[in-house]
Design a protein around this motif. Structure first.
Motif, short mmCIF file in Angstrom:
data_model
loop_
_atom_site.label_atom_id
_atom_site.label_comp_id
_atom_site.label_asym_id
_atom_site.label_seq_id
_atom_site.Cartn_x
_atom_site.Cartn_y
_atom_site.Cartn_z
N THR A 153 0.81 -1.22 0.00
CA THR A 153 0.00 0.00 0.00
C THR A 153 0.85 1.27 0.00
O THR A 153 1.99 1.29 0.47
CB THR A 153 -0.92 0.05 1.23
OG1 THR A 153 -0.10 0.01 2.42
CG2 THR A 153 -1.91 -1.09 1.24
N LYS A 154 0.24 2.33 -0.50
CA LYS A 154 0.85 3.66 -0.45
C LYS A 154 1.10 4.06 0.99
O LYS A 154 2.13 4.68 1.31
CB LYS A 154 -0.06 4.66 -1.15
CG LYS A 154 0.48 6.08 -1.20
CD LYS A 154 -0.48 7.00 -1.95
CE LYS A 154 0.06 8.43 -1.99
NZ LYS A 154 -0.87 9.34 -2.74
N GLU A 155 0.17 3.72 1.87
CA GLU A 155 0.31 4.08 3.29
C GLU A 155 1.52 3.39 3.92
O GLU A 155 2.22 3.99 4.73
CB GLU A 155 -0.96 3.70 4.04
CG GLU A 155 -2.17 4.55 3.71
CD GLU A 155 -2.84 4.17 2.40
OE1 GLU A 155 -3.69 4.95 1.91
OE2 GLU A 155 -2.50 3.10 1.84
N ALA A 156 1.77 2.14 3.54
CA ALA A 156 2.92 1.43 4.10
C ALA A 156 4.23 2.07 3.64
O ALA A 156 5.16 2.22 4.43
CB ALA A 156 2.88 -0.04 3.68
N ARG A 201 0.03 0.21 -6.15
CA ARG A 201 1.10 -0.34 -6.98
C ARG A 201 2.04 0.76 -7.45
O ARG A 201 3.26 0.59 -7.47
CB ARG A 201 0.50 -1.09 -8.17
CG ARG A 201 1.56 -1.76 -9.04
CD ARG A 201 0.96 -2.45 -10.25
NE ARG A 201 0.43 -1.49 -11.20
CZ ARG A 201 -0.14 -1.84 -12.37
NH1 ARG A 201 -0.26 -3.14 -12.68
NH2 ARG A 201 -0.60 -0.93 -13.20
N GLN A 202 1.47 1.90 -7.81
CA GLN A 202 2.30 3.01 -8.28
C GLN A 202 3.23 3.51 -7.18
O GLN A 202 4.37 3.88 -7.44
CB GLN A 202 1.42 4.15 -8.79
CG GLN A 202 2.20 5.25 -9.50
CD GLN A 202 2.94 4.73 -10.72
OE1 GLN A 202 2.37 4.03 -11.55
NE2 GLN A 202 4.22 5.07 -10.83
N ALA A 203 2.74 3.51 -5.95
CA ALA A 203 3.59 3.94 -4.82
C ALA A 203 4.78 3.01 -4.64
O ALA A 203 5.90 3.46 -4.33
CB ALA A 203 2.77 4.00 -3.54
N LEU A 204 4.57 1.70 -4.83
CA LEU A 204 5.68 0.74 -4.75
C LEU A 204 6.70 1.02 -5.85
O LEU A 204 7.91 0.99 -5.62
CB LEU A 204 5.15 -0.69 -4.87
CG LEU A 204 4.12 -1.15 -3.84
CD1 LEU A 204 3.69 -2.58 -4.12
CD2 LEU A 204 4.67 -1.04 -2.42
#
Length: 325
Positions: A153-156, A201-204
């Motif tokens: 997640t983006k939050e992670a 996915r984009q954040a990863l």
């Protein structure tokens, strides 16, 4: 079948998770398991871990450290494969964590909390709801190295970046490609934690492109037999071991990240773990289209679903491969 495929996939260093049946809960079990793995594949360095459980003591932690065991893996009860013996509260393990901090062992966290209808918690927000525990553990044990495993997640990503240098994070091959649409109704893409939304996915991908040093590869590869995936209650796990680097190069190429491949796959994790690898080898990848095998066979039941494992992206085209010469 699976262990010899580690080197075939371009991997020479493997951090071994302990969620077997029965789980690896003692130093002796971990050393016996390591011996078995080394006999199957002597060209891979295996780093061992213990399963966090109520019988684990500070004394066993010190014994494990002296024996060369690297860390302890935490599985919240019931959230993933073979987590029935997992934890329900971290507070009771604080003496264990204190001992780990003192001797320099790693705490590896499966970052989810169990689903709870009353609390509006399900697989789609179980990781986000877990992050407060990661933050608290880091605040209470600032010198303890913690790895949030297989973030989705983006939050992670944001949480790990906000914490100190003793907090790292692994990202899997498959979570760099999958979103919820890819596993809903498609059992061979189903894993825990589940792949989330496109922005996650984009954040990863973005944190890899950023070159953040505390994010690194963790394949979380799981070789479940096909009959345990293609059933009413599918096992959680994706099998990437045999083609780890070709998968990774193909996916990195798709979002213009090939220049970050070496640091993400080969350098960041070893620096975080302070590992000097003796068995590493140079890998050359070549740009060539080829097909992922439809299955990998094991045992004597070659024509039955109980004797095969379906790999990630079975039958699909990869654009990079390891130069066998």
């Amino acid at each position: 079948m699976a262990v010899p495929q580690i080197a075939e996939g371009g991997i020479s260093l493997c951090y071994v998770m302990p969620n077997l049946k029965p789980p690896i809960t003692s130093t002796k079990q971990a050393l016996d398991y390591k011996d078995k793995l080394e006999k199957l594949e002597p060209n891979v360095t295996f780093l061992m871990s213990l399963y966090l459980n109520s019988d684990l003591t500070p004394e066993e932690i010190r014994k494990a450290k002296e024996a060369g065991i690297i860390g302890v893996k935490s599985y919240p009860r019931g959230v993933t494969t073979n987590s029935d013996s997992g934890i329900e509260s971290y507070k009771v393990y604080y003496p264990v964590f204190k001992a780990m901090e003192e001797v320099g062992m790693i705490l590896n966290l499966h970052g989810e909390i169990p689903s709870d209808i009353e609390q509006d918690i399900c697989v789609m927000n179980a990781e986000e709801k877990f992050l407060i525990h990661l933050k608290q553990l880091h605040e209470d044990f600032p010198r303890l190295k913690i790895v949030l495993e297989h973030a989705t997640t983006k939050e992670a990503v944001g949480m790990v970046k906000s914490l100190g240098d003793t907090v790292g994070c692994t990202i899997t091959i498959h979570h760099l490609q999958l979103t919820v649409d890819d596993w809903a109704g498609q059992c061979h893409n189903f894993c825990k934690p589940v792949a989330k939304f496109p922005h996650d996915r984009q954040a990863l991908r973005d944190v890899i492109l950023e070159g953040h040093p505390r994010f690194f590869l963790g394949t979380d590869s799981a070789p479940h037999p096909a009959h345990l995936k293609e059933c009413a209650q599918s096992c959680a796990g994706v099998f990437t071991t045999p083609l780890a680097l070709p998968y990774l190069a193909t996916i990195f190429d798709s979002f213009n990240a090939l220049h970050m491949l070496k640091s993400f796959a080969c350098e960041n994790g070893k620096k975080f773990y302070n590992i000097k690898e003796e068995k590493c080898r140079e890998i050359k990848l070549i740009n060539e289209n080829w097909l992922v095998p439809n299955a990998y066979q094991f045992g004597n039941t070659q024509k039955e679903k109980s004797g095969i494992v379906i790999p990630f992206w079975a039958g699909k085209t990869l654009t990079w491969k390891i130069d066998s010469s």
